[in-house]
Design a protein around this motif. Structure first.
Motif, PDB file in Angstrom:
ATOM      1  N   LEU A 189     -21.383 -44.026  23.775  1.00 26.59           N
ATOM      2  CA  LEU A 189     -21.628 -42.969  22.693  1.00 26.59           C
ATOM      3  C   LEU A 189     -22.978 -42.856  22.228  1.00 26.59           C
ATOM      4  O   LEU A 189     -23.532 -41.677  21.766  1.00 26.59           O
ATOM      5  CB  LEU A 189     -20.660 -43.267  21.897  1.00 26.59           C
ATOM      6  CG  LEU A 189     -19.156 -42.842  21.884  1.00 26.59           C
ATOM      7  CD1 LEU A 189     -18.247 -43.166  20.671  1.00 26.59           C
ATOM      8  CD2 LEU A 189     -19.058 -41.420  21.824  1.00 26.59           C
ATOM      9  N   ILE A 190     -23.792 -43.947  22.378  1.00 22.74           N
ATOM     10  CA  ILE A 190     -25.169 -43.853  21.654  1.00 22.74           C
ATOM     11  C   ILE A 190     -25.859 -42.713  22.309  1.00 22.74           C
ATOM     12  O   ILE A 190     -26.402 -41.990  21.760  1.00 22.74           O
ATOM     13  CB  ILE A 190     -25.606 -45.332  21.806  1.00 22.74           C
ATOM     14  CG1 ILE A 190     -25.166 -46.206  20.884  1.00 22.74           C
ATOM     15  CG2 ILE A 190     -27.179 -44.968  21.387  1.00 22.74           C
ATOM     16  CD1 ILE A 190     -25.498 -47.504  21.063  1.00 22.74           C
ATOM     17  N   ILE A 191     -25.842 -43.041  23.740  1.00 22.70           N
ATOM     18  CA  ILE A 191     -26.544 -41.941  24.161  1.00 22.70           C
ATOM     19  C   ILE A 191     -25.912 -40.377  24.130  1.00 22.70           C
ATOM     20  O   ILE A 191     -26.793 -39.377  23.989  1.00 22.70           O
ATOM     21  CB  ILE A 191     -26.665 -42.419  26.130  1.00 22.70           C
ATOM     22  CG1 ILE A 191     -26.666 -43.390  26.330  1.00 22.70           C
ATOM     23  CG2 ILE A 191     -27.484 -40.999  26.629  1.00 22.70           C
ATOM     24  CD1 ILE A 191     -28.172 -44.094  25.989  1.00 22.70           C
ATOM     25  N   VAL A 192     -24.643 -40.345  24.145  1.00 15.76           N
ATOM     26  CA  VAL A 192     -24.088 -38.940  23.849  1.00 15.76           C
ATOM     27  C   VAL A 192     -24.533 -38.434  22.746  1.00 15.76           C
ATOM     28  O   VAL A 192     -24.960 -37.193  22.725  1.00 15.76           O
ATOM     29  CB  VAL A 192     -22.610 -39.237  24.144  1.00 15.76           C
ATOM     30  CG1 VAL A 192     -21.700 -38.080  23.752  1.00 15.76           C
ATOM     31  CG2 VAL A 192     -22.144 -39.605  25.409  1.00 15.76           C
ATOM     32  N   PHE A 193     -24.321 -39.339  21.669  1.00 13.57           N
ATOM     33  CA  PHE A 193     -24.717 -38.835  20.308  1.00 13.57           C
ATOM     34  C   PHE A 193     -26.184 -38.457  19.954  1.00 13.57           C
ATOM     35  O   PHE A 193     -26.508 -37.441  19.503  1.00 13.57           O
ATOM     36  CB  PHE A 193     -23.974 -39.571  19.144  1.00 13.57           C
ATOM     37  CG  PHE A 193     -22.878 -39.147  18.536  1.00 13.57           C
ATOM     38  CD1 PHE A 193     -22.969 -38.753  17.303  1.00 13.57           C
ATOM     39  CD2 PHE A 193     -21.770 -39.523  19.106  1.00 13.57           C
ATOM     40  CE1 PHE A 193     -21.982 -38.109  16.627  1.00 13.57           C
ATOM     41  CE2 PHE A 193     -20.597 -38.811  18.489  1.00 13.57           C
ATOM     42  CZ  PHE A 193     -20.564 -38.293  17.162  1.00 13.57           C
ATOM     43  N   VAL A 194     -27.028 -39.352  20.419  1.00 10.58           N
ATOM     44  CA  VAL A 194     -28.388 -38.998  20.321  1.00 10.58           C
ATOM     45  C   VAL A 194     -28.800 -37.788  21.141  1.00 10.58           C
ATOM     46  O   VAL A 194     -29.387 -36.648  20.551  1.00 10.58           O
ATOM     47  CB  VAL A 194     -29.161 -39.982  20.831  1.00 10.58           C
ATOM     48  CG1 VAL A 194     -30.613 -39.874  20.503  1.00 10.58           C
ATOM     49  CG2 VAL A 194     -29.085 -41.278  19.861  1.00 10.58           C
ATOM     50  N   LEU A 195     -28.333 -37.665  22.307  1.00 15.34           N
ATOM     51  CA  LEU A 195     -28.231 -36.307  22.957  1.00 15.34           C
ATOM     52  C   LEU A 195     -27.909 -34.985  22.167  1.00 15.34           C
ATOM     53  O   LEU A 195     -28.504 -34.100  22.065  1.00 15.34           O
ATOM     54  CB  LEU A 195     -27.764 -36.349  24.188  1.00 15.34           C
ATOM     55  CG  LEU A 195     -28.781 -37.040  25.367  1.00 15.34           C
ATOM     56  CD1 LEU A 195     -28.017 -37.100  26.719  1.00 15.34           C
ATOM     57  CD2 LEU A 195     -30.020 -36.500  25.531  1.00 15.34           C
ATOM     58  N   ASN A 196     -26.254 -35.218  21.625  1.00 12.28           N
ATOM     59  CA  ASN A 196     -25.817 -34.106  21.074  1.00 12.28           C
ATOM     60  C   ASN A 196     -26.664 -33.613  19.990  1.00 12.28           C
ATOM     61  O   ASN A 196     -26.639 -32.456  19.683  1.00 12.28           O
ATOM     62  CB  ASN A 196     -24.454 -34.592  20.909  1.00 12.28           C
ATOM     63  CG  ASN A 196     -23.461 -33.469  20.100  1.00 12.28           C
ATOM     64  OD1 ASN A 196     -23.494 -32.530  21.083  1.00 12.28           O
ATOM     65  ND2 ASN A 196     -22.986 -33.852  19.143  1.00 12.28           N
TER      66      ASN A 196
END
Lengths: 299, 276, 251
Positions: free
Chosen positions: A32-39
């Motif tokens: 999720l970390i990656i997903v959220f930062v990208l998002n």
């Protein structure tokens, strides 16, 4: 009849189900970390335009100028400066520990050097801000002490343990037979090290300095406190005696004050994306070199 | 016979090591001397409003306790699952690789994520709970990686011996693997804690504020933390409260050195204990 | 002679590597059966298929049947714990658990539900006596098993295997790490064990096979070349390969 070949969701016992659930939770959170930062970060690239954002020369968020280039440049400048100090220091120390120093001395020095990596970055920031920066101002006769050089020095101390511990391990893992063969030919100890041990250990040493690069570029608080936080390209660009700004420092300084969902907010996550990309690339290259290192070396 | 060149080289190498030692001594002396002359019992036990640092100390302990309580079971379970149960295929390798990469992700990124996900998306706000969750995310990769290493060090012979006696897998793990790996697991957790104790960037905008009315009474309230307090003392109002800054720095440094010493001692004892 | 274990058309692959090829044989009850053959012929793999310890190997594939008392141990519903209680194993390298001498022996019975202290004590003493270790260690049962000599460790491992009251005992080159004196002791032990247990022993030492076993199987490149009473195999082998191997022409 065929033995059941392991399948992803074929549990052996209750313990496994329990562990599987916990493991899945943590793995999902971490992704999720990656997903959220990208998002949160990608909108900045879209709204500002990829190259405007990356290569824009003005960073003055309160006037709506979001050019990240001075920050990227500042980060890289500081980190390269820190490597210029920590690489020779680290590699020399590693050679000393692995090849020359008596056992008791190595046993004493290694934990101390590893402690350097454990000291909180706020302490380094404190030390740099209160002690080192004034000294720099005094000795180099510059207007302020919080300049790129100060940040580089502090970062070099913070990241040198990575270089020392990995390099000394790689150097120590070069087989003894090589050295014996070389020494038997009449080479001196240093000649042996220079022409035989170091080339063999080279991939590992390169990996160690890449990892140090990765650590240094992500360092936040210490850099923030000693780099001056002026978003400019020094003139000339290699002038280490001018204040600069860094990616991490900009995120940390501004994040507390932006309103949620604003362009500034997305831009700060955009800086996070740039940082993530840099660290991933550096870590991947480091991995590549680690795999080439002599066997048995674990990082 | 040593030539001049050999001697020069040795001098240069030894000199480098000496500089690093010197750097360590300089920092510890700087903090140690400044801190010891500033710190006193009254300061530690007095509220922040009366010039003490009581709340940040207790706040840091709150933060640490909650993070340990979350990260330890999650981290150990993940490590045990990956090392012992998960099929050793491509997926496993990718997950392990991803975890390794996450261990190298800058802590400010975890701060960003914590703010966006826990504080905002889940609506937990700037709170102790958001801090626990953010720091758990930050330490998880470290704990998982360290624990996996510790589990890998357990010789395969032990597992085979236990399974050959008919021990079910989880019993083998519980009776044989975990006890053998305990020192290594403990070390990895202690090192994780040490990172949390000194962390600033990840809590900057997730859980801490400069001033609160006393200690948090619920996990949904913000908390004062030593690192953050030191940061604001230095950045927001440099020059004032130098005594408090030195005292906080000393406590942080002492804590981190103690934790690392503990981890080191466990590692040393562990090496001597079994001869396999 | 009643067969304890019947192996029918057993095939094993490690990935693409076909390591056991179509093996069929019957292992008689309360006798010692030796498996001989050059290294890499699949002896150890064969042994591991008999208690399904082979399940621990990654990427392995087993086809065929292994019947223990007439029941196929590769049937899906089989209880591995129960199987391994019945079929004990001793390894090439002594592998004591990182526990005390006492706990090493008591661990197996505990897993299988023995809780009573006195029963455990008596199991420990009995098993240590069987392997001739009792007098050496009775005063230091709480010491780490790693403080024993290698030979003692191996005997401890045999005692550990016996403590769960197995019906079959698999031994994978149990003497290869030991000195001649200890080897002789263990060989004598194997001789006495056959009164109560079905023993399958893998060895690369032909004299040993000759000394301890009633039946001998010769494996070569994953195939069962010849199997029969030890006497016959050693004095009058039918297959030329067996003859050459026994006469030391290869291996």
């Amino acid at each position: 009849m065929r033995l059941k070949c392991p399948k992803f969701l074929c549990f052996k016992d209750k313990a496994e189900i329990f562990l599987f659930i916990l493991a899945s939770i943590s793995i999902i959170i971490l992704f999720l970390i990656i997903v959220f930062v990208l998002n949160e970060g990608v909108p900045a690239f879209i709204e500002l335009g990829f190259s405007n954002f990356l290569f824009g020369h003005r960073w003055s968020p309160y006037y709506g100028n979001f050019g990240a280039f001075p920050l990227i440049y500042g980060s890289i400048l500081i980190v390269l400066g820190s490597l210029a100090i920590s690489v020779p220091l680290g590699v020399f120390t590693a050679i000393f520990l692995a090849e020359y120093s008596p056992r008791w001395l190595s046993n004493m020095l290694k934990p101390i050097i590893e402690l350097l990596a454990a000291i909180p970055s706020i302490i380094y920031g404190f030390f740099g801000f209160v002690f080192l920066a004034p000294k720099i101002m005094e000795f180099l006769n510059v207007g302020i002490g919080e300049v790129a050089l100060t940040a580089s020095i502090i970062l070099s101390i913070m990241t040198v343990p990575t270089i020392v511990s990995i390099s000394s391990e790689v150097i120590a893992s070069v087989p003894k037979e090589y050295r014996k063969a070389s020494l038997a030919l009449g080479a001196t100890k240093w000649q042996t090290i220079k022409s035989l041990v170091l080339p063999t250990a080279k991939p590992g040493i390169i990996a160690s300095l890449l990892l140090a690069f990765g650590r240094a570029v992500g360092e936040t608080v210490a850099v923030l406190m000693v780099c001056g936080c002026v978003p400019q390209i020094p003139s000339p660009p290699w002038n280490y005696l001018e204040p600069v700004h860094a990616l991490t420092a900009a995120i940390a300084l501004d994040m507390g004050e932006v309103s949620w969902g604003s362009l500034h907010y997305h831009v700060l996550f955009g800086l996070g994306v740039i940082l993530l990309v840099i660290t991933f690339i550096v870590n991947m290259i480091a991995d590549f070199f680690i795999k080439k290192a002599p066997r048995g070396v674990q990082i | 016979m040593k030539t001049v060149k050999e001697k020069t080289v040795l001098f240069l190498l030894g000199f480098s090591a000496a500089i690093l030692l010197l750097a360590f001594v300089a920092i510890t002396l700087f903090i140690g001397v400044g801190g010891l002359s500033a710190i006193n019992f009254r300061m530690i036990t007095t509220s922040i409003r009366k010039g003490g640092i009581f709340e940040p100390i207790i706040g840091t302990l709150y933060l640490l306790a909650g993070t340990i309580a979350m990260a330890t079971p999650l981290g150990l379970a993940t490590a045990i699952y990956l090392a012992e149960y998960a099929p050793k295929g491509k997926i496993n390798r990718i997950i392990v690789q991803a975890l390794n990469n996450l261990a190298g992700v800058p802590s400010i990124i975890f701060g960003l994520f914590g703010y966006a996900f826990f504080c905002r998306f889940l609506g937990l706000g700037i709170s102790l709970l958001s801090g626990w969750l953010t720091l758990t995310c930050m330490t998880l990769p470290i704990v998982v990686r360290g624990s996996q290493e510790a589990l890998k060090m357990v010789p395969k012979d032990f597992r085979v011996a236990a399974e050959a006696l008919g021990a079910p897998k989880w019993k083998t793990i519980k009776d044989i693997v975990l006890p053998t790996a305990t020192p290594g697991l403990a070390t990895s957790i202690i090192l994780g804690i040490s990172r949390v104790a000194g962390e600033t960037a990840a809590i900057l905008f997730t859980c801490s504020v400069f001033l609160t009315k006393g200690l948090p009474t619920s996990p949904l309230q913000p908390v004062m933390v030593l690192t953050y307090h030191l940061y604001t003392l230095l950045v927001a109002s440099p020059g004032t409260s130098t005594d408090r800054a030195f005292a906080i720095a000393l406590i942080l440094l002492g804590l981190v050195i103690l934790l690392n010493l503990l981890a080191y001692l466990i590692r040393m004892r562990y090496r001597k204990r079994w001869k396999w | 002679m009643k067969p304890k274990i019947e192996v029918e058309n057993l095939n094993v692959w490690y990935g693409a590597n076909h390591v056991l090829k179509d093996i069929s044989m019957e292992i008689p009850e309360k006798r010692v059966t030796a498996i001989i053959g050059p290294s890499g012929c699949g002896k150890s793999t064969f042994l591991m298929t008999l208690n399904r310890l082979i399940d621990l190997v990654n990427g392995v594939c087993v086809k065929g049947k292994v019947l223990l008392d007439g029941k196929n141990i590769y049937n899906p519903g089989i209880d591995l714990t129960e199987l391994r209680k019945k079929v004990g194993m001793v390894f090439q390298k002594p592998n004591p658990l990182p526990k005390s001498i006492y706990e090493n022996i008591a661990y197996g019975p505990k897993i299988h539900g023995v809780k009573d202290r006195k029963t455990l004590d008596s199991i420990v003493e009995k098993c240590l006596r069987v392997v001739g270790l009792w007098d050496d260690v009775k005063d230091r049962l709480r010491d780490s098993a790693f403080e024993l000599s290698v030979g003692q460790q191996q005997r401890l491992c045999i005692a550990r295997a016996l403590a769960v009251k197995p019906e079959v005992l698999l031994m994978d080159e149990p003497c290869s790490a030991l000195d001649p004196t200890t080897t002789r002791k263990i060989e004598e032990l194997i001789q006495t064990l056959k009164n109560d247990y079905t023993v399958v022993v893998v060895t690369h030492n032909m004299q040993q096979a000759n000394r301890v076993s009633n039946y001998t199987a010769f494996l070569y490149l994953g195939k069962l070349i010849e199997y029969g009473p030890t006497q016959e195999i050693f004095t009058n082998p039918k297959n030329k390969l067996t003859k050459d191997y026994i006469n030391g022409k290869f291996g």
